[in-house]
Motif scaffolding. Structure first.
Motif, PDB file in Angstrom:
ATOM      1  N   GLN A  16       5.885   5.823   6.745  1.00 22.39           N
ATOM      2  CA  GLN A  16       4.786   6.524   6.083  1.00 22.39           C
ATOM      3  C   GLN A  16       5.306   7.267   4.858  1.00 22.39           C
ATOM      4  OE1 GLN A  16       2.904   8.850   9.327  1.00 22.39           O
ATOM      5  NE2 GLN A  16       1.151   8.977   7.980  1.00 22.39           N
ATOM      6  N   GLN A  17       6.392   7.982   5.047  1.00 26.54           N
ATOM      7  CA  GLN A  17       6.989   8.768   3.972  1.00 26.54           C
ATOM      8  C   GLN A  17       7.485   7.864   2.846  1.00 26.54           C
ATOM      9  OE1 GLN A  17      10.667  10.726   5.010  1.00 26.54           O
ATOM     10  NE2 GLN A  17      10.241  12.408   3.616  1.00 26.54           N
ATOM     11  N   ARG A  18       8.150   6.767   3.189  1.00 21.26           N
ATOM     12  CA  ARG A  18       8.682   5.849   2.175  1.00 21.26           C
ATOM     13  C   ARG A  18       7.561   5.175   1.388  1.00 21.26           C
ATOM     14  NH1 ARG A  18      13.495   6.277   0.417  1.00 21.26           N
ATOM     15  NH2 ARG A  18      13.670   4.061   0.125  1.00 21.26           N
ATOM     16  N   MET A  19       6.485   4.792   2.064  1.00 19.52           N
ATOM     17  CA  MET A  19       5.362   4.156   1.362  1.00 19.52           C
ATOM     18  C   MET A  19       4.724   5.135   0.377  1.00 19.52           C
ATOM     19  SD  MET A  19       3.489   1.602   4.066  1.00 19.52           S
ATOM     20  CE  MET A  19       3.193   2.817   5.326  1.00 19.52           C
ATOM     21  N   GLU A  20       4.631   6.395   0.765  1.00 25.15           N
ATOM     22  CA  GLU A  20       4.048   7.375  -0.146  1.00 25.15           C
ATOM     23  C   GLU A  20       4.981   7.650  -1.322  1.00 25.15           C
ATOM     24  OE1 GLU A  20       1.784  11.660  -0.254  1.00 25.15           O
ATOM     25  OE2 GLU A  20       2.373  10.831   1.678  1.00 25.15           O
ATOM     26  N   GLN A  21       6.274   7.762  -1.055  1.00 21.33           N
ATOM     27  CA  GLN A  21       7.236   8.027  -2.127  1.00 21.33           C
ATOM     28  C   GLN A  21       7.328   6.864  -3.111  1.00 21.33           C
ATOM     29  OE1 GLN A  21      10.913   8.702  -0.072  1.00 21.33           O
ATOM     30  NE2 GLN A  21      10.535  10.880   0.199  1.00 21.33           N
ATOM     31  N   GLN A  22       7.436   5.661  -2.588  1.00 24.90           N
ATOM     32  CA  GLN A  22       7.703   4.513  -3.447  1.00 24.90           C
ATOM     33  C   GLN A  22       6.452   3.886  -4.051  1.00 24.90           C
ATOM     34  OE1 GLN A  22      10.143   1.825  -1.173  1.00 24.90           O
ATOM     35  NE2 GLN A  22      11.905   3.189  -1.249  1.00 24.90           N
ATOM     36  N   LEU A  23       5.351   3.913  -3.310  1.00 26.06           N
ATOM     37  CA  LEU A  23       4.149   3.206  -3.761  1.00 26.06           C
ATOM     38  C   LEU A  23       2.927   4.103  -3.924  1.00 26.06           C
ATOM     39  CD1 LEU A  23       4.571   0.128  -1.403  1.00 26.06           C
ATOM     40  CD2 LEU A  23       5.105   0.214  -3.842  1.00 26.06           C
ATOM     41  N   GLY A  24       2.995   5.310  -3.412  1.00 26.08           N
ATOM     42  CA  GLY A  24       1.843   6.199  -3.470  1.00 26.08           C
ATOM     43  C   GLY A  24       0.815   5.921  -2.392  1.00 26.08           C
ATOM     44  N   ILE A  25       1.159   5.072  -1.414  1.00 27.63           N
ATOM     45  CA  ILE A  25       0.226   4.738  -0.335  1.00 27.63           C
ATOM     46  C   ILE A  25       0.248   5.855   0.705  1.00 27.63           C
ATOM     47  CG2 ILE A  25      -0.267   3.146   1.570  1.00 27.63           C
ATOM     48  CD1 ILE A  25       0.990   0.927  -0.099  1.00 27.63           C
ATOM     49  N   ARG A  26      -0.936   6.408   0.976  1.00 28.36           N
ATOM     50  CA  ARG A  26      -1.058   7.461   1.986  1.00 28.36           C
ATOM     51  C   ARG A  26      -1.831   6.920   3.179  1.00 28.36           C
ATOM     52  NH1 ARG A  26      -3.165  10.598  -2.626  1.00 28.36           N
ATOM     53  NH2 ARG A  26      -5.017   9.846  -1.640  1.00 28.36           N
ATOM     54  N   ILE A  27      -1.291   7.197   4.361  1.00 28.19           N
ATOM     55  CA  ILE A  27      -1.918   6.731   5.595  1.00 28.19           C
ATOM     56  C   ILE A  27      -2.214   7.937   6.472  1.00 28.19           C
ATOM     57  CG2 ILE A  27      -1.667   5.253   7.619  1.00 28.19           C
ATOM     58  CD1 ILE A  27       0.491   3.742   6.104  1.00 28.19           C
ATOM     59  N   ALA A  28      -3.445   8.032   6.930  1.00 29.55           N
ATOM     60  CA  ALA A  28      -3.833   9.069   7.882  1.00 29.55           C
ATOM     61  C   ALA A  28      -3.814   8.438   9.272  1.00 29.55           C
ATOM     62  CB  ALA A  28      -5.213   9.601   7.549  1.00 29.55           C
ATOM     63  N   ILE A  29      -3.010   9.027  10.166  1.00 27.77           N
ATOM     64  CA  ILE A  29      -2.897   8.532  11.541  1.00 27.77           C
ATOM     65  C   ILE A  29      -3.177   9.690  12.482  1.00 27.77           C
ATOM     66  CG2 ILE A  29      -1.390   7.459  13.248  1.00 27.77           C
ATOM     67  CD1 ILE A  29       0.291   6.375  10.913  1.00 27.77           C
ATOM     68  N   ALA A  30      -4.157   9.499  13.349  1.00 28.86           N
ATOM     69  CA  ALA A  30      -4.520  10.563  14.287  1.00 28.86           C
ATOM     70  C   ALA A  30      -5.306   9.976  15.451  1.00 28.86           C
ATOM     71  CB  ALA A  30      -5.368  11.612  13.579  1.00 28.86           C
ATOM     72  N   PRO A  31      -5.303  10.682  16.585  1.00 30.49           N
ATOM     73  CA  PRO A  31      -6.163  10.242  17.684  1.00 30.49           C
ATOM     74  C   PRO A  31      -7.614  10.256  17.214  1.00 30.49           C
ATOM     75  CG  PRO A  31      -4.627  11.925  18.424  1.00 30.49           C
ATOM     76  CD  PRO A  31      -4.507  11.850  16.936  1.00 30.49           C
ATOM     77  N   GLY A  32      -8.393   9.314  17.709  1.00 25.26           N
ATOM     78  CA  GLY A  32      -9.796   9.221  17.323  1.00 25.26           C
ATOM     79  C   GLY A  32     -10.588  10.424  17.791  1.00 25.26           C
ATOM     80  N   PRO A  33     -11.828  10.560  17.338  1.00 25.61           N
ATOM     81  CA  PRO A  33     -12.649  11.714  17.697  1.00 25.61           C
ATOM     82  C   PRO A  33     -13.072  11.722  19.165  1.00 25.61           C
ATOM     83  CG  PRO A  33     -13.930  10.141  16.413  1.00 25.61           C
ATOM     84  CD  PRO A  33     -12.515   9.646  16.435  1.00 25.61           C
ATOM     85  N   ARG A  34     -13.061  10.560  19.775  1.00 33.35           N
ATOM     86  CA  ARG A  34     -13.398  10.479  21.204  1.00 33.35           C
ATOM     87  C   ARG A  34     -12.121  10.248  21.982  1.00 33.35           C
ATOM     88  NH1 ARG A  34     -17.681   7.584  18.651  1.00 33.35           N
ATOM     89  NH2 ARG A  34     -19.573   8.838  18.744  1.00 33.35           N
TER      90      ARG A  34
END
Length: 140
Positions: free
Chosen positions: A62-80
């Motif tokens: 996640q960190q490398r994709m954001e640093q190198q490409l600017g890709i941000r990923i949100a990962i979290a348990p769903g609302p249910r």
């Protein structure tokens, strides 16, 4: 138009994508890092994401994709409640230049890793204390 000092991803067929690649290239001072992700490099990235072994490995990617490409990923348990890996929300945030196909393949690759190695999902859920031991010191 920006001059690009690296090889960029080829253009998607007209009408097949809404990545705004041309607008990004014409914007002065725009962040062009995402255009470095060629189709061949995307395949390598997806394969790497399909073979994650731990939550630490996922967070590193996640960190490398954001640093190198600017890709941000949100990962979290769903609302249910989370009964399967499908209950975990994986969202690749939109950005100019990011192909629709790429936005779909990244979460699919991460889910594949979680299916293959469920400990990643358990560690992710435990980040919020889901599996934490109850406080000791309570009397019954």
């Amino acid at each position: 138009m920006n001059t690009v000092p690296f090889i960029i991803r080829t253009e998607c067929p007209p009408g097949a994508c809404v990545c705004q690649r041309d607008e990004l290239l014409q914007t002065p001072g725009a962040d062009l890092r995402i255009l470095q992700l060629t189709s061949a490099q995307e395949k390598v990235l997806v394969q790497r994401l399909e073979n994650l072994t731990s939550l630490a490995d996922l967070r590193h990617m996640q960190q490398r994709m954001e640093q190198q490409l600017g890709i941000r990923i949100a990962i979290a348990p769903g609302p249910r409640e989370v009964r399967t890996v499908r209950g975990i929300t994986l969202l690749v945030l939109e950005q100019p230049g990011l192909c629709r196909k790429t936005r779909q393949s990244i979460p699919a690759a991460i889910r594949k890793s979680m299916d293959r190695c469920p400990d990643i999902a358990y560690e992710l859920l435990d980040e919020g204390g889901l599996f934490a031991a109850p406080e000791t010191g309570e009397t019954r």
